[in-house]
Design an enzyme around this catalytic site. Structure first.
Site, PDB file in Angstrom:
ATOM      1  N   MET A 115      -6.901   3.307   9.792  1.00 41.94           N
ATOM      2  CA  MET A 115      -6.325   2.056   9.343  1.00 41.94           C
ATOM      3  C   MET A 115      -5.569   1.408  10.516  1.00 41.94           C
ATOM      4  O   MET A 115      -5.384   2.024  11.563  1.00 41.94           O
ATOM      5  CB  MET A 115      -5.370   2.288   8.180  1.00 41.94           C
ATOM      6  CG  MET A 115      -6.079   2.613   6.877  1.00 41.94           C
ATOM      7  SD  MET A 115      -4.894   2.898   5.544  1.00 41.94           S
ATOM      8  CE  MET A 115      -6.020   2.940   4.129  1.00 41.94           C
ATOM      9  N   GLY A 116      -5.066   0.206  10.281  1.00 39.54           N
ATOM     10  CA  GLY A 116      -4.316  -0.523  11.298  1.00 39.54           C
ATOM     11  C   GLY A 116      -4.946  -1.882  11.506  1.00 39.54           C
ATOM     12  O   GLY A 116      -5.818  -2.034  12.352  1.00 39.54           O
ATOM     13  N   ARG A 117      -4.522  -2.834  10.691  1.00 39.34           N
ATOM     14  CA  ARG A 117      -5.137  -4.169  10.757  1.00 39.34           C
ATOM     15  C   ARG A 117      -4.698  -4.903  12.005  1.00 39.34           C
ATOM     16  O   ARG A 117      -5.508  -5.430  12.752  1.00 39.34           O
ATOM     17  CB  ARG A 117      -4.761  -4.960   9.502  1.00 39.34           C
ATOM     18  CG  ARG A 117      -5.466  -6.289   9.386  1.00 39.34           C
ATOM     19  CD  ARG A 117      -4.894  -7.108   8.262  1.00 39.34           C
ATOM     20  NE  ARG A 117      -5.207  -6.531   6.967  1.00 39.34           N
ATOM     21  CZ  ARG A 117      -4.323  -6.055   6.096  1.00 39.34           C
ATOM     22  NH1 ARG A 117      -3.036  -6.072   6.390  1.00 39.34           N
ATOM     23  NH2 ARG A 117      -4.694  -5.569   4.940  1.00 39.34           N
ATOM     24  N   GLU A 151      -9.287  -0.073  12.539  1.00 39.11           N
ATOM     25  CA  GLU A 151     -10.070  -1.010  11.713  1.00 39.11           C
ATOM     26  C   GLU A 151      -9.896  -2.455  12.168  1.00 39.11           C
ATOM     27  O   GLU A 151     -10.776  -3.278  11.965  1.00 39.11           O
ATOM     28  CB  GLU A 151      -9.667  -0.894  10.241  1.00 39.11           C
ATOM     29  CG  GLU A 151      -8.202  -1.231   9.984  1.00 39.11           C
ATOM     30  CD  GLU A 151      -7.806  -1.273   8.510  1.00 39.11           C
ATOM     31  OE1 GLU A 151      -8.676  -1.310   7.631  1.00 39.11           O
ATOM     32  OE2 GLU A 151      -6.581  -1.255   8.242  1.00 39.11           O
ATOM     33  N   THR A 191       5.560   2.025   5.564  1.00 39.60           N
ATOM     34  CA  THR A 191       4.212   1.569   5.878  1.00 39.60           C
ATOM     35  C   THR A 191       3.560   2.560   6.822  1.00 39.60           C
ATOM     36  O   THR A 191       4.171   2.963   7.814  1.00 39.60           O
ATOM     37  CB  THR A 191       4.180   0.164   6.514  1.00 39.60           C
ATOM     38  OG1 THR A 191       2.875  -0.037   7.077  1.00 39.60           O
ATOM     39  CG2 THR A 191       5.193  -0.010   7.634  1.00 39.60           C
ATOM     40  N   VAL A 192       2.361   2.973   6.512  1.00 38.69           N
ATOM     41  CA  VAL A 192       1.632   3.844   7.420  1.00 38.69           C
ATOM     42  C   VAL A 192       1.350   3.123   8.736  1.00 38.69           C
ATOM     43  O   VAL A 192       1.141   3.765   9.760  1.00 38.69           O
ATOM     44  CB  VAL A 192       0.293   4.352   6.821  1.00 38.69           C
ATOM     45  CG1 VAL A 192       0.559   5.291   5.662  1.00 38.69           C
ATOM     46  CG2 VAL A 192      -0.625   3.215   6.400  1.00 38.69           C
ATOM     47  N   ASP A 193       1.348   1.789   8.706  1.00 38.53           N
ATOM     48  CA  ASP A 193       0.980   1.019   9.892  1.00 38.53           C
ATOM     49  C   ASP A 193       2.045   1.058  10.989  1.00 38.53           C
ATOM     50  O   ASP A 193       1.755   0.717  12.132  1.00 38.53           O
ATOM     51  CB  ASP A 193       0.711  -0.445   9.515  1.00 38.53           C
ATOM     52  CG  ASP A 193      -0.574  -0.589   8.727  1.00 38.53           C
ATOM     53  OD1 ASP A 193      -1.471   0.253   8.899  1.00 38.53           O
ATOM     54  OD2 ASP A 193      -0.678  -1.545   7.929  1.00 38.53           O
ATOM     55  N   GLY A 207       0.814  -1.211   0.000  1.00 37.35           N
ATOM     56  CA  GLY A 207       0.000   0.000   0.000  1.00 37.35           C
ATOM     57  C   GLY A 207       0.846   1.258   0.000  1.00 37.35           C
ATOM     58  O   GLY A 207       1.910   1.291   0.614  1.00 37.35           O
TER      59      GLY A 207
END
Lengths: 401, 401
Positions: B184-186, B236, B138-140, B11
């Site tokens: 976000m953030g799985r 999320e 990664t934004v995560d 992503g």
């Protein structure tokens, strides 16, 4: 000297406080009033005599106020109905008590109705020492008699930026994909249309046209077939011929009897996936952020909102000035320039200025060059933001002090 | 001299292209390679020999590339499995054909697995003229062995800004209201946690803790009772003790076998309204915009992303440098400073760095002062953006040329 009162109503915008800042600044430069009072939570708080004295605001606070989003004085969704004589009398009594000559009311067409109703009430009852002036604000850009509304351009700039960024994002994979961007706009499609400034909108669904599901799905299919992608923008107020919102399943209700919408994007996604027009779909509903962000304020918008406040203040030097709204008129010519004008508030009240049908291209293909030429100048320029701790500085809302 | 290849995977982020710009710039200043080729659409396009020559990029393009969001080289979600010997052989053959000595691969933990797998394959097969280097993005913010990941801070800055602005917005009315911001953030709660930098989060739901519906609703009720409002941030990936996502009804699937989430905010809204904990709720799902906006790039993030690319390039002057990722290590001390370090890619591959449990306050009350001190320096500063037609300028993606 008597005092003036400024209050805010309806949904916030990114630049709604710039108009308040302009009124305060104008009175510092040219004191028509002894005090500039802020009425907290619009007419609702004013009727409860909840005020904040803004008269001697510092220059620094004035600057930060211009970049503070959402109504710093608080807002309300209280509509002063014309048969509510008790509220009218109470408001006049409060204006007498606090020696308030002029009420500046910033808002949309409901607020302009309040301005019209109050000035009519004063006229009918021989009240000459209280006056009522409207200052337009609405991200929806749907007020009559003004070229555009302060607040719209900053929302449009945000929407255009996000449309460009998400278009770049959804293109990075080679896979088939549809992206749906949902904007505000219950009755008017100005916000959704502004996304076309990005140059990347394949299909645009506005509330000005009845939604034709079959045609829409055909267009999605054609677009996906041609380039494996389809970028769609939809207004929350998109509806079928019978008036039913395409987001109908999600509709709630606000205090004004308007439907609270949301979910048009999700509704389109469901249609697309069910029909097989595309196999993959992503939805971005811009929701509240589009009307209260600071990062994409348009300099044109901030300046106009501020100067409109100054203009409104100046106009009230004329003691017969009441029942009016200050608006914007665009000059003829190639370079964008706008002048402040005054119009009767009752010509604005309760009407909706729709996105012009002649600017809408057929088959959801977007908007005309003329529409682009109207929109483009409004989103130009960026204010120098004052930052604090990594995000834009803001003033503590007056209703919290 | 041989050539190098840079490719992007997974992503996008707001600053992912700054690393590419750094590699290109470093090779212009200190030419280790004859050509810097861009591999289009990651490993997927590289295996199809789709390249774009970046060697002689102009300074102006380099500057605009740093502020262009989403992968300018295109991306892929192709995972090079370790038993896919054919793909390994094909990639080595292509590197031979184009005289590519080094592959720089920017991505998250899947991409670091690709780097680790390729360098292991080369080592096991006595291949010494091809090298593989990972650049994190990664934004995560969930990669091991690095203080933080380029891309995270700009997303965090956007989230913090929106949290502040929407908090101001939902407070303007006196009515009871709950606001839910979904990030976000799985698997990791870094993004949701960053909203706490706004100082206005009442309840925070992270994937690091099992969601307890009863406790959550009790906390909402208490908060609404106290102040008529409740500002909630949810990741999320929030889930129940049995692993089921609270957004389960909305879950789809991506090509990697990860659930594509979304809808945690809507799920919380439904719980709140059904339980009667509050009568009114609004949801803002930040969706794609949080990872690809330009307006809230963090200057710290852009600079680190750019310089990490330069550092990675420089490290490859050592011919034994392969199978490594370049990361960041924060210096001790009051002022924020970070150094570039190198770590084995296989220590990063397929692991997840969670938001530390000891930084999470009990009963959804947010994060500790230590966590704030970690996050705060990352979102500081704003680059001078180059604007065009009212929105940030961008380079045309190389895969579209």
């Amino acid at each position: 000297m008597s005092n003036c009162l400024v209050a805010q109503s309806g949904g916030p915008t990114s630049v709604i406080n710039a108009t308040v800042a302009g009124i305060v600044k104008a009175n510092q430069l040219n004191p028509i009033y002894d005090k500039v009072l802020g009425g907290l939570n619009g007419i609702e708080g004013t009727l409860e005599e909840r005020f904040y004295d803004l008269t001697n605001m510092s220059d620094e606070e004035n600057r930060i106020l211009r970049q503070t989003p959402a109504s710093a004085l608080g807002s309300c969704r209280f509509k002063l109905k014309r048969d509510n004589v008790e509220a009218f009398e109470r408001l006049i009594a409060i204006m007498d008590k606090y020696d308030i000559e002029t009420l500046f009311y910033t808002g949309g067409n409901d607020s302009m109705d309040t301005v019209a109703a109050l000035s009519e009430y004063a006229r009918n009852n021989g009240i000459t020492n209280h006056r009522f002036v409207g200052c337009p604000k609405t991200v929806d850009n749907d007020l009559m008699e003004t070229d555009h509304c302060p607040g719209f351009a900053s929302a449009a700039k945000f929407i255009t930026s996000v449309a460009k960024a998400t278009w770049l994002d959804y293109n990075v994979y080679t896979r088939q994909e549809v992206f749906i961007l949902e904007t505000m706009g219950r009755d008017a499609g100005w916000l959704a249309a502004s996304a076309c400034l990005s140059g990347n909108v394949d299909l645009l669904i506005l509330p000005e046209e009845n939604f034709d599901k079959e045609l829409f799905l055909k267009k999605v299919e054609e677009c996906v077939k041609e380039k494996n992608k389809c970028y769609i923008v939809v207004s929350e107020g998109a509806h079928y011929e019978n008036g039913e919102y395409i987001a109908a399943g999600e509709a709630k209700n606000d205090g004004f009897g308007h439907a609270v919408l949301g979910g048009a994007g999700k509704a389109l996604e469901a249609m697309i996936l069910e029909s097989g027009a595309a196999s993959r779909c992503k939805v971005q509903d811009l929701s509240t952020a589009q009307r209260c962000h600071v990062s994409q304020q348009s300099l044109v918008d901030v300046n106009e909102s501020f100067e409109l406040g100054m203009s409104a203040h100046m106009h009230t030097a004329d003691p017969s000035f009441t029942g009016k709204m200050v608006g914007l008129k665009r000059r003829e010519g190639k370079e964008y320039e706008a002048d402040f004008i005054t119009v009767d508030a009752d010509k604005v009240a309760n009407f909706v200025k729709h996105f012009p049908k002649e600017w809408i291209l057929p088959e959801y293909k977007g908007i005309s060059e003329e529409a682009i030429a109207y929109l483009r100048p409004l989103i130009q320029g960026e204010p120098d933001l004052i930052m604090k701790d990594g995000i834009p500085a803001y003033v503590t809302p007056y209703y919290m002090r």
